[in-house]
Design an enzyme around this catalytic site. Structure first.
Site, mmCIF file in Angstrom:
data_model
loop_
_atom_site.group_PDB
_atom_site.id
_atom_site.type_symbol
_atom_site.label_atom_id
_atom_site.label_comp_id
_atom_site.label_asym_id
_atom_site.label_seq_id
_atom_site.Cartn_x
_atom_site.Cartn_y
_atom_site.Cartn_z
ATOM 1 N N LYS A 13 4.755 -2.875 5.138
ATOM 2 C CA LYS A 13 4.000 -3.609 6.349
ATOM 3 C C LYS A 13 4.747 -4.766 6.633
ATOM 4 O O LYS A 13 5.146 -5.106 7.608
ATOM 5 C CB LYS A 13 2.648 -3.823 6.178
ATOM 6 C CG LYS A 13 1.630 -2.612 5.993
ATOM 7 C CD LYS A 13 -0.003 -3.082 5.855
ATOM 8 C CE LYS A 13 -0.166 -4.011 4.480
ATOM 9 N NZ LYS A 13 0.209 -3.144 3.315
ATOM 10 N N ARG A 88 -8.843 -4.975 7.589
ATOM 11 C CA ARG A 88 -8.966 -4.221 6.425
ATOM 12 C C ARG A 88 -10.362 -3.611 6.157
ATOM 13 O O ARG A 88 -10.753 -3.246 5.254
ATOM 14 C CB ARG A 88 -8.712 -5.111 5.126
ATOM 15 C CG ARG A 88 -7.333 -5.091 4.482
ATOM 16 C CD ARG A 88 -7.062 -5.961 3.894
ATOM 17 N NE ARG A 88 -6.134 -5.766 2.611
ATOM 18 C CZ ARG A 88 -4.852 -6.306 2.530
ATOM 19 N NH1 ARG A 88 -4.372 -7.022 3.567
ATOM 20 N NH2 ARG A 88 -4.137 -6.209 1.572
ATOM 21 N N ARG A 127 8.606 -6.071 -6.240
ATOM 22 C CA ARG A 127 8.593 -6.788 -5.165
ATOM 23 C C ARG A 127 9.091 -8.376 -5.557
ATOM 24 O O ARG A 127 8.271 -8.822 -6.527
ATOM 25 C CB ARG A 127 7.319 -6.637 -4.334
ATOM 26 C CG ARG A 127 7.416 -7.836 -3.244
ATOM 27 C CD ARG A 127 6.358 -7.459 -2.271
ATOM 28 N NE ARG A 127 4.942 -7.486 -2.849
ATOM 29 C CZ ARG A 127 3.901 -7.191 -1.998
ATOM 30 N NH1 ARG A 127 3.909 -6.601 -0.722
ATOM 31 N NH2 ARG A 127 2.769 -7.006 -2.650
ATOM 32 N N ARG A 161 4.852 -12.442 -6.460
ATOM 33 C CA ARG A 161 3.292 -12.991 -6.364
ATOM 34 C C ARG A 161 2.334 -12.695 -7.727
ATOM 35 O O ARG A 161 2.764 -11.833 -8.276
ATOM 36 C CB ARG A 161 2.849 -12.008 -5.353
ATOM 37 C CG ARG A 161 3.149 -12.271 -4.000
ATOM 38 C CD ARG A 161 2.832 -11.297 -2.695
ATOM 39 N NE ARG A 161 1.495 -10.814 -3.053
ATOM 40 C CZ ARG A 161 1.029 -9.797 -2.011
ATOM 41 N NH1 ARG A 161 1.954 -9.387 -1.098
ATOM 42 N NH2 ARG A 161 -0.171 -9.266 -2.163
ATOM 43 N N ARG A 172 -6.483 -3.118 -5.549
ATOM 44 C CA ARG A 172 -6.064 -3.168 -4.166
ATOM 45 C C ARG A 172 -5.996 -1.867 -3.619
ATOM 46 O O ARG A 172 -6.453 -1.564 -2.543
ATOM 47 C CB ARG A 172 -4.696 -4.023 -4.086
ATOM 48 C CG ARG A 172 -5.023 -5.367 -4.141
ATOM 49 C CD ARG A 172 -3.685 -6.150 -4.686
ATOM 50 N NE ARG A 172 -2.443 -6.117 -4.020
ATOM 51 C CZ ARG A 172 -1.469 -6.292 -4.435
ATOM 52 N NH1 ARG A 172 -1.017 -6.867 -5.557
ATOM 53 N NH2 ARG A 172 -0.354 -6.508 -3.253
HETATM 54 P P1 ADP Z 1 -0.052 -6.213 0.529
HETATM 55 O O1 ADP Z 1 0.898 -6.891 1.305
HETATM 56 O O2 ADP Z 1 0.051 -6.099 -0.894
HETATM 57 O O3 ADP Z 1 -1.075 -5.379 1.271
HETATM 58 P P2 ADP Z 1 -1.546 -8.712 1.361
HETATM 59 O O4 ADP Z 1 -0.405 -9.883 1.237
HETATM 60 O O5 ADP Z 1 -2.049 -8.249 2.685
HETATM 61 O O6 ADP Z 1 -1.113 -7.655 0.073
HETATM 62 O O7 ADP Z 1 -3.003 -9.316 0.826
HETATM 63 C C1 ADP Z 1 -2.901 -10.002 -0.406
HETATM 64 C C2 ADP Z 1 -4.407 -10.306 -0.810
HETATM 65 O O8 ADP Z 1 -4.832 -10.967 0.254
HETATM 66 C C3 ADP Z 1 -5.511 -8.976 -0.843
HETATM 67 O O9 ADP Z 1 -5.322 -8.325 -2.001
HETATM 68 C C4 ADP Z 1 -6.801 -9.383 -0.466
HETATM 69 O O10 ADP Z 1 -7.398 -10.273 -1.680
HETATM 70 C C5 ADP Z 1 -6.327 -10.814 0.474
HETATM 71 N N1 ADP Z 1 -6.404 -10.423 1.852
HETATM 72 C C6 ADP Z 1 -5.207 -10.390 2.709
HETATM 73 N N2 ADP Z 1 -5.697 -9.926 4.029
HETATM 74 C C7 ADP Z 1 -6.975 -9.623 3.930
HETATM 75 C C8 ADP Z 1 -7.803 -9.118 4.877
HETATM 76 N N3 ADP Z 1 -7.502 -8.832 6.147
HETATM 77 N N4 ADP Z 1 -9.265 -8.925 4.289
HETATM 78 C C9 ADP Z 1 -9.505 -9.283 3.105
HETATM 79 N N5 ADP Z 1 -8.697 -9.721 2.109
HETATM 80 C C10 ADP Z 1 -7.422 -10.126 2.467
HETATM 81 P P1 ADP Z 2 3.232 -4.249 2.044
HETATM 82 O O1 ADP Z 2 3.509 -5.659 2.997
HETATM 83 O O2 ADP Z 2 2.878 -3.120 2.919
HETATM 84 O O3 ADP Z 2 2.442 -4.811 0.725
HETATM 85 P P2 ADP Z 2 6.264 -4.960 1.614
HETATM 86 O O4 ADP Z 2 6.719 -4.896 2.949
HETATM 87 O O5 ADP Z 2 6.199 -6.201 0.980
HETATM 88 O O6 ADP Z 2 4.934 -3.967 1.680
HETATM 89 O O7 ADP Z 2 6.965 -3.690 0.479
HETATM 90 C C1 ADP Z 2 6.572 -3.693 -0.751
HETATM 91 C C2 ADP Z 2 7.942 -3.705 -1.632
HETATM 92 O O8 ADP Z 2 8.514 -2.488 -1.422
HETATM 93 C C3 ADP Z 2 8.860 -4.713 -1.113
HETATM 94 O O9 ADP Z 2 9.837 -5.186 -2.316
HETATM 95 C C4 ADP Z 2 9.855 -4.017 -0.263
HETATM 96 O O10 ADP Z 2 11.374 -4.692 -0.156
HETATM 97 C C5 ADP Z 2 9.851 -2.723 -0.779
HETATM 98 N N1 ADP Z 2 10.067 -1.790 0.465
HETATM 99 C C6 ADP Z 2 9.455 -1.816 1.668
HETATM 100 N N2 ADP Z 2 9.710 -0.851 2.435
HETATM 101 C C7 ADP Z 2 10.447 0.184 1.794
HETATM 102 C C8 ADP Z 2 11.034 1.371 1.991
HETATM 103 N N3 ADP Z 2 11.019 2.024 3.223
HETATM 104 N N4 ADP Z 2 11.696 2.315 0.945
HETATM 105 C C9 ADP Z 2 11.766 1.713 -0.462
HETATM 106 N N5 ADP Z 2 11.248 0.222 -0.599
HETATM 107 C C10 ADP Z 2 10.663 -0.355 0.484
#
Ligand code: ADP
Ligand code: ADP
Ligand code: ZN
Length: 215
Positions: A13, A88, A127, A161, A172
């Protein structure tokens, strides 16, 4: 244009949001980024969110919806919004409808990034991001072009992170399955959901996302 990028942790994302910002001048609204900024700044919201995030659980609906509300209110009406990691839960999905309506916006697309779960742990544990500009990288799938130097800003400082460890990722994912996946049928009923193969290469996913936006 207002879109939601939906998918489990590590689905891509944030990576796809960054591409959309660069290609189309849209704005990324990431509740994860906003919460991490609040934790870093030590605000009351950050103090409430810190430990919840470290456990991989969800922060309260009210906190995240207030963050989104404030950010959207500050945006020019013509600027497109990418909701990344929000909503979410069902309560957040309802709140977003109300927030969008108040701002005279409508939801155009919900793009679901489909990825297999085994790959997610690998993605999350590999990541890292630029400590200066926040550009996202992956140890094997998407490393900087020059080892140790950010492609975007040239910084040599990188960070990880605290919640990007295997144990937290499993929590998660569980939260995603239990609370986030159930909001999809509501959007499906509105005919605005498109699925994209998130296992494809980053550029391929980006092309598919662009094709959806072009309609
Ligand atoms: P990822 O990219 O791995 O999906 P995020 O950066 O979106 O993780 O979120 C990291 C953490 O922040 C989540 O595990 C949660 O604790 C909190 N968080 C983020 N967005 C939301 C949301 N929309 N509702 C509740 N908690 C959230
Ligand atoms: P999210 O925001 O959904 O948690 P991220 O965009 O942070 O996911 O991506 C998670 C990890 O996977 C990052 O280290 C990113 O560089 C890698 N990544 C993202 N998209 C791809 C893909 N299509 N193929 C392989 N690795 C990816
Ligand atoms: Zn950088």
């Amino acid at each position: 244009m207002n879109i939601i990028l939906l998918g489990p942790p590590g689905a891509g994302k944030g990576t796809q949001s960054a591409g959309l910002v660069e290609r189309h001048g849209m704005r990324q609204l990431s509740t994860g980024d906003m919460l991490r900024a609040a934790v870093k700044a030590g605000t009351p919201v950050g103090m409430r969110a810190k430990e919840v995030m470290e456990r991989g659980e969800l922060v309260s609906d009210e906190i995240v919806s207030d963050l989104i509300d404030a950010e959207l209110a500050s945006m020019a009406p013509a600027t497109g919004a990418i909701f990344d990691g929000y909503p979410r839960t069902a309560a957040q999905a309802d709140a977003l409808d109300a927030i969008l309506a108040r701002n005279g916006r409508t939801l155009d697309h919900v793009i679901e990034l489909e990825v297999n779960e085994d790959a997610l742990v690998e993605r999350i544990t590999g990541r890292f991001s630029c400590g200066n500009c926040g550009a996202l990288y992956h140890e094997t799938a998407n490393p900087p072009k020059v080892d140790g130097v950010c492609d975007i800003c040239g910084s040599t400082e990188f960070k990880r992170r605290p919640d990007d460890n295997e144990e937290t990722v499993r929590m998660r994912m569980q939260e995603y399955r239990a609370k986030t996946a159930p909001i999809l049928p509501g959007y499906e009923a509105r005919g605005i959901v498109t699925r994209v193969d998130g296992m494809a290469a980053i550029d391929t996913v980006a092309e598919e996302v662009d094709a959806i936006l072009k309609g």
